[in-house]
Scaffold this active site. Sequence first.
Site, mmCIF file in Angstrom:
data_model
loop_
_atom_site.group_PDB
_atom_site.id
_atom_site.type_symbol
_atom_site.label_atom_id
_atom_site.label_comp_id
_atom_site.label_asym_id
_atom_site.label_seq_id
_atom_site.Cartn_x
_atom_site.Cartn_y
_atom_site.Cartn_z
ATOM 1 C CD GLU A 194 -3.003 -1.101 2.256
ATOM 2 O OE1 GLU A 194 -4.123 -1.627 2.034
ATOM 3 O OE2 GLU A 194 -2.694 -0.576 3.335
ATOM 4 C CD GLU A 388 -3.646 -5.922 2.843
ATOM 5 O OE1 GLU A 388 -4.502 -5.243 3.456
ATOM 6 O OE2 GLU A 388 -2.431 -5.668 2.882
#
Length: 490
Positions: A194, A388
């Site tokens: 991320e 995710e």
Amino acid sequence: MNNNITSGFPEGFLWGGALAANQVEGAWNIDGKGLSVADMATYKANLRLDDYEGHLAISSDFIEKARLDKSDTIYPKRRGIDFYHHYKEDLSLFAEMGFKTLRVSIAWSRIFPTGEEEKPNEKGLLFYENLFKEMQYHGIEPIVTLSHYEMPLELSTKYNGWVDRKIIDYFVHLCQICFKRFKGLVKYWLTFNEIDSIHRHPFTTAGIIPDRCEEGREEELVYQALHHQFVASAIVTKDCHEIIPGSQVGCMLTKLTTYPHTCNPKDVEITLKKNLHNYFFADVQVFGEYPVMIERMLERKNINIKMESEDRKILKENTVDFVSFSYYMSLTESAEEGLEKSAGNTIMGVKNPYLPATDWGWQIDPLGLKISLIELYDRYKKPLIIVENGMGAKDKVESDGSIHDEYRIKYFREHFKQMKEAIDEGVDLFGYTSWGCIDLVSAGTSQMSKRYGFIYVDQDDEGNGTLERKKKDSFYWYQKVINSNGKDLS
């Protein structure tokens, strides 16, 4: 990565789960491991919605106190779920579910305790070598994240993290050591988890300590640190391809899918710009250059990123092979002030009246995953993998030890249906790893009670419990899904 459709999911589709070292391993002070930024994270109970975006702030004074505290009492990530000693048991359970892949991460300070050592810590390398060999034994393909919110604390306090260009060399050294040591064990690699999160929590993502930033230059230094991560990602992508022939390297984006709150053109414009900014972090790694509109935005803000003469060439010549991303919820955006907000993945948005929410206020939007897949594939034309996705919930253990989590099954079932539809419409999706496939310490609030897993871990928010692993109803359901390659979602 092929897209030969067999009832929605490609043959060889990589079903599995995802973990992060700092949230599961524990063993924070043994076998030579050094302190990391994650070891500073404290348990936060009853977090107020109005404090959601600011709860990750940190100071030099706090770091010094936490460094001197040798306990794990209020620092749950120091203890995790003791995956360090339970990994064989956990991998056996993942194999029983039928996992084809498992996403894990490298704890940088387990291999280089301060980040500056020339020689790696052999005990740290051996742990990961044994982990990957055990995965190989079970037929589970590793997907390894090289930087997942766990840089050595020493690099943060000494250099203010990635603000200093020296960190590129230290990170490249770590990666080269990993590529050479795990060459025959790991094919799929992700550079930064991320990477866009540097704006939401600069200390967690890049080791940046706000009170060590020159006043008025905080945002500029975040972009400077981000640029260093972009360059580092490109360099290690090149190194990985050279050291491990046939290896695949991906970028990793938080997919913050945002809708206009209304059809008011002002809402549409603000939403467009927000989504384009979200794409920017993958754009650089896929296309090898900064988007023109981001360059203009930086100019307007008088943000000057220092680049070396070869930086743009390095970015352009060493782009990623695939795009990975996290997806938990969608948000809406409005130009109007004072609208009700909802929480998300360390971010806030205007509440969508059409969507339900989890116990933690994250709005549940399966169709948003399909929309995200179509958007990403249309934009990048690169193979995609969801690394995710999942929901945090409060699970109840019944008197007979069973855990009935139909809400979790429903969540996954609806998301898998949308994945199937996206594939049917032409999206090249080659894998899926659910977040927190076994209960772990949550990223933002360091809670255990915010449970994501198919496997229950007997530990509470204060660290009490036996660490016994128990199968939830969702364990058997996901086992069935994997065994049928997504055909049986009943």
